[in-house]
Enzyme design. Structure first.
Site, mmCIF file in Angstrom:
data_model
loop_
_atom_site.group_PDB
_atom_site.id
_atom_site.type_symbol
_atom_site.label_atom_id
_atom_site.label_comp_id
_atom_site.label_asym_id
_atom_site.label_seq_id
_atom_site.Cartn_x
_atom_site.Cartn_y
_atom_site.Cartn_z
ATOM 1 N N ASP A 16 47.150 47.294 33.824
ATOM 2 C CA ASP A 16 45.706 47.179 33.950
ATOM 3 C C ASP A 16 45.201 48.381 34.750
ATOM 4 O O ASP A 16 45.984 49.083 35.403
ATOM 5 C CB ASP A 16 45.369 45.858 34.657
ATOM 6 N N ASP A 18 41.443 48.803 36.618
ATOM 7 C CA ASP A 18 40.648 48.462 37.808
ATOM 8 C C ASP A 18 41.340 47.396 38.645
ATOM 9 O O ASP A 18 41.732 46.341 38.136
ATOM 10 C CB ASP A 18 39.263 47.954 37.394
ATOM 11 N N ASP A 192 45.668 42.474 38.030
ATOM 12 C CA ASP A 192 45.150 41.935 39.291
ATOM 13 C C ASP A 192 44.203 40.761 39.147
ATOM 14 O O ASP A 192 43.894 40.087 40.134
ATOM 15 C CB ASP A 192 44.399 43.040 40.044
#
Length: 245
Positions: A16, A18, A192
Site C-alpha cells: 500500500d 499512504d 495500514d
C-alpha cells in the site's frame, strides 16, 4: 519471522502507499515521499525480479507521479484499474457515480474543510480536517451509495469512498498472482488501513504473509509501528541480500 525471511527471493511483494510507505498528510496532494524510498523500491524490484507492486486507493497516475521515475505494476482505486507487470492496463467496468458525487459535493459546499476526490471509478470524501463531521458524512454517503446500483461504500482513515462492488485489494492481488512475474511466488502484502484487510486475508489464505502498519484490529499476522519502521525493515532486508546474495 524476520523481514529478511519474509522477503525471500521467492516472494511477491505488494505494498500500500499512504500510511504504509509514506506518512499520511492532511490532504492527499500534500504527501511527502522520503528521498530514500525510490532507490529502495528499485533495489527491491531488482532483487525480486520485478515482483513488486503497489496496491492503493489512489489512481495509478498519482502513484506514478509520486514514485517517478519508477513505473511499477500498480493496482489503483482499490483495483478498479490495474497495470500489470507487462505494462498492460486493465479496467473494471464502472458504475454511474453522478448521484454520489453530487451528494458529496453538496456536503463539502456546506462544510469547509471537507474534500471531494473524483477518481476513475470512485468518489472519495475526505474529512480529516473536519473529524467532528464523520457521522454526517457517513449518513450522506451511505444514502447516496444505497441509491446507486453497483456501488459499495468503503471506510478508511478519515475518508469514505464509493467504488465498484467488484473492486477490492484482495482481488487485485489475486489478479497479479495469475501473471508473470508474480505467478508461483509467495505473496506478502503490507498495508495500514481497514481498506487493506481484504488484501491481508487474501495473501494469508494463499499461504503468504500480511503485515499491518500502525494500530488497530487486523487479520494480518505481523505488525509494524509506522511507515518509518517499514522502510527500515525493507532497507535491512535489502542490505542482508547484498551481504548474502
Amino acid at each position: 519471522m524476520t523481514f529478511p525471511e519474509i522477503l525471500s527471493p521467492s516472494c511477491a511483494l505488494f505494498l500500500d502507499f499512504d500510511g504504509t510507505m509514506v506518512d499520511l498528510a492532511p490532504q492527499p496532494a500534500a504527501v511527502e515521499v522520503p528521498a530514500p524510498l525510490i532507490p529502495l523500491l528499485r533495489h527491491l524490484e531488482r532483487d525480486l525480479q520485478g515482483a513488486v507492486a503497489v496496491i492503493s486507493g489512489r489512481p495509478i497516475a498519482q502513484i506514478d507521479a509520486f514514485l517517478q521515475p519508477l513505473k511499477l505494476p500498480v493496482a489503483g482505486v482499490h483495483g478498479a484499474e490495474r497495470r500489470g507487470g507487462d505494462g498492460r492496463l486493465h479496467l473494471l467496468d464502472t458504475h454511474p457515480l453522478d448521484h454520489v458525487e453530487e451528494a458529496a459535493c453538496d456536503l463539502a459546499a456546506q462544510h469547509p474543510g471537507l474534500l471531494v476526490e473524483n477518481k476513475r471509478g470512485s468518489i472519495a470524501l475526505h474529512y480529516r480536517q473536519r473529524p467532528e463531521l464523520e457521522a454526517l458524512c457517513l449518513r450522506a454517503m451511505q444514502q447516496a451509495v444505497d441509491e446507486s446500483p453497483g456501488l459499495t461504500l468503503m471506510r478508511g482513515k478519515m475518508v469514505l469512498e464509493a467504488k465498484p462492488g467488484g473492486a477490492t485489494k484482495g482481488l487485485a492481488i489475486e489478479a497479479f498472482l495469475a501473471e508473470a512475474p508474480f505467478a508461483g511466488r509467495t505473496p506478502v502484502f503490507i498495508g495500514d488501513d481497514v481498506t487493506d484487510e481484504a488484501g491481508f486475508t487474501t495473501v494469508q489464505r494463499l499461504g503468504g504473509v500480511g503485515v499491518k502498519v500502525g494500530e488497530g484490529e487486523t487479520a494480518a499476522r505481523l505488525r509494524l509501528t509506522d511507515p518509518a519502521a517499514l522502510r527500515r525493515e525493507l532497507e535491512a532486508a535489502v542490505a542482508a541480500r547484498e551481504r548474502n546474495p
